[in-house]
Design an enzyme around this catalytic site. Structure first.
Site, PDB file in Angstrom:
ATOM      1  N   HIS A  48     -15.128   0.629   8.493  1.00 12.85           N
ATOM      2  CA  HIS A  48     -14.478   0.029   7.315  1.00 12.85           C
ATOM      3  C   HIS A  48     -14.290  -1.446   7.687  1.00 12.85           C
ATOM      4  O   HIS A  48     -13.231  -1.869   8.143  1.00 12.85           O
ATOM      5  CB  HIS A  48     -13.135   0.720   7.033  1.00 12.85           C
ATOM      6  CG  HIS A  48     -12.347   0.034   5.945  1.00 12.85           C
ATOM      7  ND1 HIS A  48     -12.820  -0.120   4.668  1.00 12.85           N
ATOM      8  CD2 HIS A  48     -11.115  -0.550   5.953  1.00 12.85           C
ATOM      9  CE1 HIS A  48     -11.925  -0.760   3.932  1.00 12.85           C
ATOM     10  NE2 HIS A  48     -10.887  -1.033   4.694  1.00 12.85           N
ATOM     11  N   ARG A  96     -16.028   2.108  -4.326  1.00 15.04           N
ATOM     12  CA  ARG A  96     -16.502   0.847  -4.936  1.00 15.04           C
ATOM     13  C   ARG A  96     -18.009   0.906  -5.168  1.00 15.04           C
ATOM     14  O   ARG A  96     -18.520   0.449  -6.190  1.00 15.04           O
ATOM     15  CB  ARG A  96     -16.164  -0.341  -4.029  1.00 15.04           C
ATOM     16  CG  ARG A  96     -14.679  -0.648  -3.995  1.00 15.04           C
ATOM     17  CD  ARG A  96     -14.345  -1.721  -2.980  1.00 15.04           C
ATOM     18  NE  ARG A  96     -12.934  -2.064  -3.012  1.00 15.04           N
ATOM     19  CZ  ARG A  96     -12.199  -2.361  -1.938  1.00 15.04           C
ATOM     20  NH1 ARG A  96     -12.750  -2.378  -0.746  1.00 15.04           N
ATOM     21  NH2 ARG A  96     -10.925  -2.679  -2.062  1.00 15.04           N
ATOM     22  N   VAL A 156       0.835  -1.211   0.000  1.00 16.32           N
ATOM     23  CA  VAL A 156       0.000   0.000   0.000  1.00 16.32           C
ATOM     24  C   VAL A 156       0.868   1.259   0.000  1.00 16.32           C
ATOM     25  O   VAL A 156       0.644   2.189  -0.787  1.00 16.32           O
ATOM     26  CB  VAL A 156      -0.967   0.005   1.216  1.00 16.32           C
ATOM     27  CG1 VAL A 156      -1.729   1.316   1.294  1.00 16.32           C
ATOM     28  CG2 VAL A 156      -1.934  -1.168   1.127  1.00 16.32           C
ATOM     29  N   GLY A 157       1.889   1.287   0.870  1.00 18.13           N
ATOM     30  CA  GLY A 157       2.747   2.467   0.967  1.00 18.13           C
ATOM     31  C   GLY A 157       3.425   2.775  -0.365  1.00 18.13           C
ATOM     32  O   GLY A 157       3.466   3.926  -0.806  1.00 18.13           O
ATOM     33  N   ARG A 198     -10.517  -7.785   9.332  1.00 14.04           N
ATOM     34  CA  ARG A 198      -9.636  -6.641   9.618  1.00 14.04           C
ATOM     35  C   ARG A 198      -9.402  -6.510  11.121  1.00 14.04           C
ATOM     36  O   ARG A 198      -8.315  -6.149  11.557  1.00 14.04           O
ATOM     37  CB  ARG A 198     -10.271  -5.353   9.080  1.00 14.04           C
ATOM     38  CG  ARG A 198     -10.350  -5.328   7.553  1.00 14.04           C
ATOM     39  CD  ARG A 198     -11.004  -4.054   7.064  1.00 14.04           C
ATOM     40  NE  ARG A 198     -11.047  -4.003   5.613  1.00 14.04           N
ATOM     41  CZ  ARG A 198     -12.128  -4.214   4.880  1.00 14.04           C
ATOM     42  NH1 ARG A 198     -13.277  -4.495   5.456  1.00 14.04           N
ATOM     43  NH2 ARG A 198     -12.084  -4.130   3.564  1.00 14.04           N
ATOM     44  N   ASP A 235      10.477   2.737   6.791  1.00 14.12           N
ATOM     45  CA  ASP A 235      10.137   1.329   7.038  1.00 14.12           C
ATOM     46  C   ASP A 235      11.329   0.699   7.752  1.00 14.12           C
ATOM     47  O   ASP A 235      12.475   0.959   7.382  1.00 14.12           O
ATOM     48  CB  ASP A 235       9.870   0.609   5.695  1.00 14.12           C
ATOM     49  CG  ASP A 235       9.074  -0.679   5.879  1.00 14.12           C
ATOM     50  OD1 ASP A 235       7.959  -0.769   5.335  1.00 14.12           O
ATOM     51  OD2 ASP A 235       9.579  -1.612   6.577  1.00 14.12           O
TER      52      ASP A 235
HETATM   53  N1  LIG Z   1      -7.943   1.255   4.896  1.00 10.59           N
HETATM   54  C1  LIG Z   1      -8.017   0.566   3.760  1.00 10.59           C
HETATM   55  O1  LIG Z   1      -8.980   0.749   2.982  1.00 10.59           O
HETATM   56  C2  LIG Z   1      -6.919  -0.424   3.437  1.00 10.59           C
HETATM   57  C3  LIG Z   1      -6.814  -0.999   2.159  1.00 10.59           C
HETATM   58  C4  LIG Z   1      -5.758  -1.891   1.915  1.00 10.59           C
HETATM   59  C5  LIG Z   1      -4.860  -2.214   2.937  1.00 10.59           C
HETATM   60  N2  LIG Z   1      -5.033  -1.649   4.166  1.00 10.59           N
HETATM   61  C6  LIG Z   1      -4.125  -1.953   5.293  1.00 10.59           C
HETATM   62  O2  LIG Z   1      -2.861  -1.313   5.091  1.00 10.59           O
HETATM   63  C7  LIG Z   1      -1.870  -2.005   5.850  1.00 10.59           C
HETATM   64  C8  LIG Z   1      -0.656  -2.259   4.959  1.00 10.59           C
HETATM   65  O3  LIG Z   1      -0.974  -3.189   3.937  1.00 10.59           O
HETATM   66  P1  LIG Z   1       0.201  -3.682   2.931  1.00 10.59           P
HETATM   67  O4  LIG Z   1      -0.454  -4.582   1.955  1.00 10.59           O
HETATM   68  O5  LIG Z   1       0.986  -2.515   2.454  1.00 10.59           O
HETATM   69  O6  LIG Z   1       1.098  -4.545   3.945  1.00 10.59           O
HETATM   70  P2  LIG Z   1       2.658  -4.900   3.768  1.00 10.59           P
HETATM   71  O7  LIG Z   1       2.933  -6.017   4.716  1.00 10.59           O
HETATM   72  O8  LIG Z   1       2.970  -5.089   2.327  1.00 10.59           O
HETATM   73  O9  LIG Z   1       3.420  -3.577   4.272  1.00 10.59           O
HETATM   74  C9  LIG Z   1       3.393  -3.146   5.584  1.00 10.59           C
HETATM   75  C10 LIG Z   1       4.761  -2.502   5.850  1.00 10.59           C
HETATM   76  O10 LIG Z   1       4.736  -1.852   7.133  1.00 10.59           O
HETATM   77  C11 LIG Z   1       6.063  -1.918   7.618  1.00 10.59           C
HETATM   78  N3  LIG Z   1       6.170  -1.577   9.036  1.00 10.59           N
HETATM   79  C12 LIG Z   1       6.007  -2.380  10.120  1.00 10.59           C
HETATM   80  N4  LIG Z   1       6.267  -1.686  11.255  1.00 10.59           N
HETATM   81  C13 LIG Z   1       6.588  -0.421  10.876  1.00 10.59           C
HETATM   82  C14 LIG Z   1       6.956   0.763  11.583  1.00 10.59           C
HETATM   83  N5  LIG Z   1       7.045   0.760  12.925  1.00 10.59           N
HETATM   84  N6  LIG Z   1       7.230   1.879  10.872  1.00 10.59           N
HETATM   85  C15 LIG Z   1       7.147   1.891   9.527  1.00 10.59           C
HETATM   86  N7  LIG Z   1       6.799   0.798   8.791  1.00 10.59           N
HETATM   87  C16 LIG Z   1       6.543  -0.341   9.461  1.00 10.59           C
HETATM   88  C17 LIG Z   1       6.477  -3.349   7.311  1.00 10.59           C
HETATM   89  O11 LIG Z   1       7.898  -3.524   7.398  1.00 10.59           O
HETATM   90  C18 LIG Z   1       5.920  -3.526   5.905  1.00 10.59           C
HETATM   91  O12 LIG Z   1       6.901  -3.224   4.915  1.00 10.59           O
HETATM   92  C19 LIG Z   1      -2.548  -3.287   6.367  1.00 10.59           C
HETATM   93  O13 LIG Z   1      -2.939  -3.105   7.714  1.00 10.59           O
HETATM   94  C20 LIG Z   1      -3.761  -3.425   5.460  1.00 10.59           C
HETATM   95  O14 LIG Z   1      -4.811  -4.159   6.080  1.00 10.59           O
HETATM   96  C21 LIG Z   1      -6.012  -0.753   4.425  1.00 10.59           C
END
Ligand SMILES: NC(=O)c1ccc[n+]([C@@H]2O[C@H](COP(=O)([O-])OP(=O)(O)OC[C@H]3O[C@@H](n4cnc5c(N)ncnc54)[C@H](O)[C@@H]3O)[C@@H](O)[C@H]2O)c1
Length: 327
Positions: A180, A156, A18-19, A93, A39
């Site tokens: 959500h 959506r 996501v990031g 979630r 990260d």
């Molecule tokens: N709100 C929404 O609509 C929505 C939609 C999609 C995903 N998400 C959520 O977004 C989050 C990330 O999803 P993703 O697919 O990118 O996961 P991912 O595992 O690919 O990435 C998460 C990243 O966070 C990093 N991280 C962990 N601790 C950290 C810290 N203290 N500081 C900085 N970074 C840190 C990890 O090293 C990892 O690289 C999940 O909780 C997912 O459920 C939310």
């Protein structure tokens, strides 16, 4: 004026799926001077910065990308928190709460002291609960702490209604509100196409079965994508980038976002006006009796989870103090 204040910056905590997608979206549609990625996975961080940097050498790049520390992130204009575990296929979630709450708490320790002007945008799940705790842990005013909430679910919803009505999604005004998550609901009583109420615009089509189908499509969309590819990234990347733009451009756009609801005692999504100072004000919405009940049930569920999480944080604190005393 300090060098930092001459720049507009967005810090993204967590450069996983996501990031990184959000960062790419911000580079393609520049709205700030720099994007800072943070990260703890150093190799991943460096690789993402290099790969994303390669996308900025085409000539029209206005935004720079770099790696940064949590401390630097705490001085950014907008801090987007995507850090944390994601759902496994079939997982809810809410089941991410314990892991992601601990990550959130450590993030605020590392970012401290956070700039009093920063706007926090929570994306990590469960987003409504994390928004609630971010508000407490950051010490920032309530209006500066918001979560993407049901903005993606609402996008959506607009998409599927647009297909059914054969109009552009931008002509649909309809919101998913509440959590959500599983207790979200569609505010059908307020939905319209242009200025025409949905019940007139779709008349015969708008049966209970039609509504139930659309609701289950909207609620289940993330699960279906995660089951097939392990994550969702493009939709949320786009939604989060748009929210950053509403903030930095002080655009005063109305969207359903997760923010603190004093009368419900939790954070959940309701329509709000978004601008440079975050949530400028809630936009009142008149729900019908059934929707009001769904909203109250949703808040009750979220409050129960918050109560459990508060106990867990307190127990952690007590354990830490005991260990410090013992050492
Ligand atoms: N709100 C929404 O609509 C929505 C939609 C999609 C995903 N998400 C959520 O977004 C989050 C990330 O999803 P993703 O697919 O990118 O996961 P991912 O595992 O690919 O990435 C998460 C990243 O966070 C990093 N991280 C962990 N601790 C950290 C810290 N203290 N500081 C900085 N970074 C840190 C990890 O090293 C990892 O690289 C999940 O909780 C997912 O459920 C939310």
């Amino acid at each position: 004026m300090s060098e930092q204040r001459l720049k507009t910056s967005i810090a993204i905590l967590g450069c996983g799926e996501v990031g990184a997608t959000l960062a790419y979206t911000l580079l393609q549609n520049p709205i700030c001077s720099e994007v800072i990625l943070v990260d703890p996975k150093k190799e991943l961080l460096d690789a993402q910065v290099r790969d994303l940097g390669d996308a900025t050498y085409g000539g029209r790049a206005a935004t720079k990308i770099r790696a940064g520390t949590h401390q630097e992130a705490g001085q950014a204009d907008v801090v987007v928190i995507t850090a944390g575990a994601k759902q496994k296929p079939g997982e809810s979630r809410l089941s991410l709460l314990s892991r992601n709450l601990h990550i959130l708490s450590s993030i605020f320790t590392s970012m401290s002291p956070i700039s009093p002007h920063t706007i926090l945008l929570l994306v990590a799940n469960p987003v409504d609960i994390l928004t609630y705790f971010a508000r407490k842990l950051s010490g920032l005013p309530e209006s500066q702490v918001l979560g993407t909430g049901t903005s993606l679910d609402s996008a959506r919803l607009r998409g599927v209604l647009a297909q059914k009505a054969e109009v552009s999604p931008s002509s649909i005004d309809a919101y998913v509100l509440g959590e959500h998550g599983d207790s979200q609901f569609v505010a059908w009583s307020n939905a319209s196409i242009g200025s025409t109420p949905l019940r007139l615009a779709l008349s015969a089509k708008l049966s209970d079965e039609f509504k139930a189908d659309i609701e289950s499509h909207t609620r289940g969309a993330a699960g279906a994508i995660i089951a097939a590819k392990g994550c969702t990234a493009y939709g949320i990347g786009n939604v989060a980038a748009s929210i950053c733009k509403y903030i930095l451009f002080d655009s005063r756009t109305v969207r359903p976002l997760s923010f603190y609801q004093p009368e419900l005692g939790c954070c959940l999504s309701m329509p709000a006006v978004i601008g440079r100072k975050g949530i400028l004000r809630a936009m009142p919405i008149q729900l019908d009796e059934d929707e009001q009940k769904l909203l109250e049930d949703c808040a009750e569920g979220l409050r129960a989870v918050i109560e459990g999480a508060e106990k867990e944080l307190k127990a952690d604190d007590e354990l830490r103090h005991a260990l410090e005393k013992h050492a």
